[in-house]
Design an enzyme around this catalytic site. Structure first.
Site, PDB file in Angstrom:
ATOM      1  N   ASN A  10       1.147  -1.048   0.391  1.00  0.00           N
ATOM      2  CA  ASN A  10       0.057   0.078   0.184  1.00  0.00           C
ATOM      3  C   ASN A  10       0.944   1.458   0.282  1.00  0.00           C
ATOM      4  O   ASN A  10       0.224   2.707   0.448  1.00  0.00           O
ATOM      5  CB  ASN A  10      -0.993  -0.129   1.343  1.00  0.00           C
ATOM      6  N   ALA A  12       2.179   4.071  -1.414  1.00  0.00           N
ATOM      7  CA  ALA A  12       2.269   5.175  -3.259  1.00  0.00           C
ATOM      8  C   ALA A  12       3.196   5.520  -3.651  1.00  0.00           C
ATOM      9  O   ALA A  12       3.075   4.902  -4.880  1.00  0.00           O
ATOM     10  CB  ALA A  12       1.480   6.478  -2.526  1.00  0.00           C
ATOM     11  N   ASP A  70       9.696  -7.249  -1.779  1.00  0.00           N
ATOM     12  CA  ASP A  70      10.631  -7.049  -0.174  1.00  0.00           C
ATOM     13  C   ASP A  70      12.054  -6.351  -0.401  1.00  0.00           C
ATOM     14  O   ASP A  70      12.631  -6.712  -0.929  1.00  0.00           O
ATOM     15  CB  ASP A  70      10.527  -8.418   0.353  1.00  0.00           C
ATOM     16  N   PHE A 166      12.973   7.511  -0.853  1.00  0.00           N
ATOM     17  CA  PHE A 166      11.975   7.644   0.046  1.00  0.00           C
ATOM     18  C   PHE A 166      12.185   6.326   1.222  1.00  0.00           C
ATOM     19  O   PHE A 166      13.771   5.847   0.295  1.00  0.00           O
ATOM     20  CB  PHE A 166      10.729   6.489  -0.258  1.00  0.00           C
ATOM     21  N   GLY A 167      12.144   6.008   2.256  1.00  0.00           N
ATOM     22  CA  GLY A 167      13.327   5.646   3.021  1.00  0.00           C
ATOM     23  C   GLY A 167      14.161   5.810   3.651  1.00  0.00           C
ATOM     24  O   GLY A 167      14.626   6.966   4.065  1.00  0.00           O
ATOM     25  N   LYS A 189      17.036   7.364 -11.479  1.00  0.00           N
ATOM     26  CA  LYS A 189      17.040   6.807  -9.646  1.00  0.00           C
ATOM     27  C   LYS A 189      16.434   5.694 -10.673  1.00  0.00           C
ATOM     28  O   LYS A 189      16.771   4.035 -10.065  1.00  0.00           O
ATOM     29  CB  LYS A 189      16.157   7.287  -9.425  1.00  0.00           C
ATOM     30  N   ARG A 195      15.291  -1.637  -7.540  1.00  0.00           N
ATOM     31  CA  ARG A 195      14.286  -2.307  -7.945  1.00  0.00           C
ATOM     32  C   ARG A 195      14.103  -1.668  -9.627  1.00  0.00           C
ATOM     33  O   ARG A 195      13.398  -3.326  -9.595  1.00  0.00           O
ATOM     34  CB  ARG A 195      13.002  -1.146  -6.813  1.00  0.00           C
TER      35      ARG A 195
END
Length: 228
Positions: A10, A12, A70, A166-167, A189, A195
């Site tokens: 979830n 975003a 993950d 983020f993170g 990125k 990713r």
């Protein structure tokens, strides 16, 4: 109508990143939350086990193919921590209450990691990498899940830098580009991140193993195995 893949998340920001990366296959991601699916338990100690559990849960509850990510930050000096606990690092340490929002947890995670690394000032002591494990399943009991892994290496900064991402993005310095992951423009990125690497490998597998060389049918958005 594009083919639809349930995203077992979830988040975003993660949705935006993955949607941009998987768009060339003519696939639309829909979050499990949008379908009323609760988040799966993540009790495992490896990225691949957690990703597989999340993908199967989303596919079972949503009755359709699903994708799970993950991912986390692994720091050499901490034996790979925070690893699979990256999103809960500060929560596990009791520095943030259960149920706090990401706008609270993410900065707290960064602050707690910096505190753990304060006694290690040298760049060679601060090596770290992001890991991303993507798992895609055609259905909950798919005996042949597609599994793709990507890594993105750098060094931990002494303080956050950058506003993108983020993170832990503000903490990982990318030597090849002379800036943090959070300072990189999103289009850059999305071409070099952990990713991005994992998603490229997954796209290749989906094309070959799931037969996605052909575009979705305009009328139905059917997957190749549907109606066979």
């Amino acid at each position: 109508m594009p083919r639809q893949l349930i995203l077992a998340s979830n988040n975003a920001k993660k949705l935006r990143e993955l949607q941009a990366l998987i768009a060339p296959l003519g696939v639309d991601l829909v979050t499990q939350g949008a379908l009323g699916i609760a988040e799966a338990e993540e009790p495992h100690v490896t990225f691949v086990e957690n990703a597989l559990a999340k993908a199967r849960h989303a596919a079972r509850e949503g009755n359709g193919p699903a994708l799970a990510d993950d991912s986390g930050l692994c720091v050499d000096a901490l034996g790979g921590a925070p690893g699979v606990r990256s999103a809960r690092y500060a929560v596990d340490a009791g520095r943030v209450p259960e149920g706090a929002g990401r706008d609270v947890i993410d900065p707290a995670n960064n602050a707690w990691l910096l505190a753990q690394m304060a006694h290690l000032p040298q760049p060679a002591q601060r090596r770290a990498h992001f890991t991303c494990l993507l798992v895609a399943v055609r259905h909950a009991d798919d005996p042949e899940p597609l599994i793709a892994e990507g890594h993105w290496s750098g060094e931990l900064l002494a303080a956050p830098q950058g506003e993108h991402g983020f993170g832990y993005d503000p903490l990982l310095w990318i030597p090849t580009h002379g800036m943090s992951a959070a300072q990189l423009p999103p289009d850059i990125k999305n071409g070099i991140s952990h990713r991005a690497v994992a998603c490229q490998r997954l796209r290749d597998m989906m094309r070959v193993r799931w037969g996605l060389e052909a575009p979705a049918t305009a009328d139905t958005g059917a997957w190749p195995w549907q109606g066979a």
